[in-house]
Design an enzyme around this catalytic site. Structure first.
Site, short mmCIF file in Angstrom:
data_model
loop_
_atom_site.label_atom_id
_atom_site.label_comp_id
_atom_site.label_asym_id
_atom_site.label_seq_id
_atom_site.Cartn_x
_atom_site.Cartn_y
_atom_site.Cartn_z
N THR A 243 10.89 12.17 -0.03
CA THR A 243 10.11 12.06 -1.08
C THR A 243 8.49 13.34 -1.39
OG1 THR A 243 8.11 11.17 0.39
CG2 THR A 243 10.37 8.93 0.10
N SER B 125 0.04 9.42 15.18
CA SER B 125 -0.13 7.58 14.61
C SER B 125 1.27 6.82 14.21
CB SER B 125 -0.67 8.88 13.06
OG SER B 125 0.17 9.36 12.33
N ASP C 190 -3.33 2.52 -3.61
CA ASP C 190 -2.65 3.66 -3.75
C ASP C 190 -4.11 4.06 -4.32
OD1 ASP C 190 -0.21 5.27 -3.19
OD2 ASP C 190 -2.07 6.45 -3.45
N SER D 166 8.00 5.33 11.43
CA SER D 166 8.96 6.74 11.64
C SER D 166 9.44 7.28 13.19
CB SER D 166 7.34 7.97 11.21
OG SER D 166 8.62 9.15 10.86
N TYR E 60 0.53 13.48 12.97
CA TYR E 60 0.88 12.48 12.62
C TYR E 60 2.26 11.43 13.58
CZ TYR E 60 5.00 10.52 9.35
OH TYR E 60 5.96 9.89 8.25
N SER F 107 4.17 6.25 -4.35
CA SER F 107 5.66 6.78 -4.66
C SER F 107 5.74 6.86 -3.76
CB SER F 107 3.85 8.29 -4.60
OG SER F 107 5.19 9.43 -4.21
N GLY F 108 7.23 7.59 -4.28
CA GLY F 108 8.40 7.60 -2.98
C GLY F 108 9.19 6.05 -2.31
N THR G 148 0.60 -1.20 -0.19
CA THR G 148 -0.03 0.13 -0.03
C THR G 148 1.05 0.78 -0.18
OG1 THR G 148 -0.37 0.81 2.07
CG2 THR G 148 -1.59 -1.28 1.27
N1 LIG Z 1 9.75 10.12 3.76
C1 LIG Z 1 10.12 9.85 5.12
O1 LIG Z 1 10.74 11.40 5.12
C2 LIG Z 1 8.73 9.45 5.74
C3 LIG Z 1 9.52 9.02 7.49
C4 LIG Z 1 9.15 8.39 7.65
C5 LIG Z 1 7.90 7.33 7.72
N2 LIG Z 1 7.65 7.93 6.21
C6 LIG Z 1 6.22 7.26 5.57
O2 LIG Z 1 6.71 5.85 5.29
C7 LIG Z 1 5.43 5.70 4.20
C8 LIG Z 1 5.74 6.76 2.60
O3 LIG Z 1 5.89 7.78 2.65
P1 LIG Z 1 6.49 8.43 1.52
O4 LIG Z 1 7.70 9.50 1.89
O5 LIG Z 1 6.86 7.53 0.36
O6 LIG Z 1 5.11 9.00 1.35
P2 LIG Z 1 4.84 9.38 -0.75
O7 LIG Z 1 4.10 11.07 -0.71
O8 LIG Z 1 5.78 9.24 -1.80
O9 LIG Z 1 3.85 8.09 -0.47
C9 LIG Z 1 3.08 8.24 0.26
C10 LIG Z 1 1.41 6.99 -0.73
O10 LIG Z 1 0.80 6.90 0.15
C11 LIG Z 1 -0.36 7.04 -0.52
N3 LIG Z 1 -1.72 7.58 0.62
C12 LIG Z 1 -2.42 8.41 1.15
N4 LIG Z 1 -3.31 8.77 1.58
C13 LIG Z 1 -4.15 7.11 0.89
C14 LIG Z 1 -5.65 7.03 1.31
N5 LIG Z 1 -5.79 8.06 1.96
N6 LIG Z 1 -5.32 6.14 0.50
C15 LIG Z 1 -4.78 5.34 -0.51
N7 LIG Z 1 -2.65 6.02 -0.81
C16 LIG Z 1 -2.82 6.74 0.26
C17 LIG Z 1 0.00 8.40 -1.47
O11 LIG Z 1 -0.71 8.52 -2.97
C18 LIG Z 1 1.63 8.50 -2.14
O12 LIG Z 1 1.49 7.67 -2.87
C19 LIG Z 1 4.38 7.03 4.74
O13 LIG Z 1 3.48 5.92 5.58
C20 LIG Z 1 4.72 7.90 5.87
O14 LIG Z 1 4.70 8.19 6.39
C21 LIG Z 1 8.09 8.17 5.50
#
Ligand SMILES: NC(=O)c1ccc[n+]([C@@H]2O[C@H](COP(=O)([O-])OP(=O)(O)OC[C@H]3O[C@@H](n4cnc5c(N)ncnc54)[C@H](O)[C@@H]3O)[C@@H](O)[C@H]2O)c1
Length: 264
Positions: free
Chosen positions: A189, A157, A36, A141, A154, A15-16, A11
């Site tokens: 990301t 969560s 997604d 996180s 955040y 992205s990212g 899931t």
């Molecule tokens: N980037 C960071 O610094 C970081 C650090 C710690 C944790 N995270 C966690 O890593 C995970 C991925 O984040 P990322 O950095 O790749 O960000 P991102 O924004 O690139 O990816 C997040 C993805 O989640 C999808 N999404 C959001 N809400 C949604 C929903 N209601 N239903 C379905 N899809 C949904 C978005 O469309 C997106 O594709 C997240 O859980 C984020 O909290 C990220």
């Protein structure tokens, strides 16, 4: 290939971090069901997987909708097979302090980042258990570990994700299912690229990280692959920080006198 033929559900795959993880899981031989809410993002991830010789189906879904998640997972089982790996990673952030956060914003963050994981877990565990078990990786996180000025909705969560994973390790073990979380640090990301484009914010963060740089999705995927695959067969209920040492900065106060002082 350590996941040869083992179906994986991802899931947040549009992205990212979860796009990068999808490419890695596919390279390890897993056929993928990519979920997604961002359909165009999913199509791009599938294109990248297929370009490298992998196999993936896309299932656009909003993880806050329990019924839609149930249908999407049932379709994933039909099209890809019963899941042996789940990466729960769809997430959002609202960068506001306590008093600036409205009740609606609070609910939104909890509904996506915590209830969304719950909905996916409830739909995935029965077919995974019926298939003989598997491995679940949940993205928490570093924000779940750190104090300071941040985003309380955040962090709360993600703290929920940590404790949910730890508790479920016990409930799911008899079904042959392992569950662990990872805690990425500051990883560039789309979720934060605007924030870290500000040089002062970027440099302050890099300065707080022992390895002295922010992360990239490529830095995170190895930990996900390790927890998803057989090399972690005896690991469940842990959180693995992948943060360049950021949360190790919770240290003893002052200089190193504690480690040199002798009581005897
Ligand atoms: N980037 C960071 O610094 C970081 C650090 C710690 C944790 N995270 C966690 O890593 C995970 C991925 O984040 P990322 O950095 O790749 O960000 P991102 O924004 O690139 O990816 C997040 C993805 O989640 C999808 N999404 C959001 N809400 C949604 C929903 N209601 N239903 C379905 N899809 C949904 C978005 O469309 C997106 O594709 C997240 O859980 C984020 O909290 C990220």
């Amino acid at each position: 290939m350590m996941l040869d033929g083992l179906p994986a559900i991802v899931t947040g795959a549009g992205s990212g971090i979860c796009r990068a993880a999808s490419l890695r899981l596919a390279a390890e031989g897993a056929p993928l069901a990519l979920l997604d809410r961002d359909e165009a993002g999913l199509d791009e991830t599938r294109r990248l997987v297929e370009e490298r010789g992998g196999r993936a189906v896309t299932l656009p879904v909003d993880v806050t909708d329990a019924g839609a998640v149930e249908k999407a997972i049932a379709e994933a089982v039909d099209r890809v097979g019963a899941p042996r790996v789940l990466l729960n990673g769809a997430g959002i952030v609202i960068r506001k302090g306590l008093l600036a956060t409205s009740p609606e914003e609070w609910d939104r963050v909890i509904r996506v980042n915590l209830s969304g994981y719950f909905h996916v877990l409830r739909a995935v565990v029965p077919p995974m258990a019926a298939a003989g078990g598997g491995s679940i990786v949940q993205i928490a996180s570093s924000s779940a570990h750190l104090g300071g000025h941040g985003y309380p909705s955040y962090s709360a969560s993600k703290g929920g994700v940590l404790t949910l994973s730890r508790m479920l390790a016990h409930e799911l073990a008899p079904q042959g299912i392992r569950i662990n979380s990872i805690s990425p640090g500051a990883t560039i990301t789309p979720i934060n690229s605007g924030t870290f484009a500000v040089p002062a914010i970027h440099d302050a963060m890099a300065g707080a990280i022992p390895l002295a740089r922010l992360g990239a999705p490529a830095d995170i995927v190895g930990a996900i692959a390790f927890l998803a695959g057989p090399d972690s067969a005896y690991v469940t209920g842990i959180d693995l920080p992948v943060d360049g040492g950021l949360i190790s900065r919770i240290t003893m106060p002052g200089d190193n006198s504690y480690s040199t002082f002798s009581e005897s």
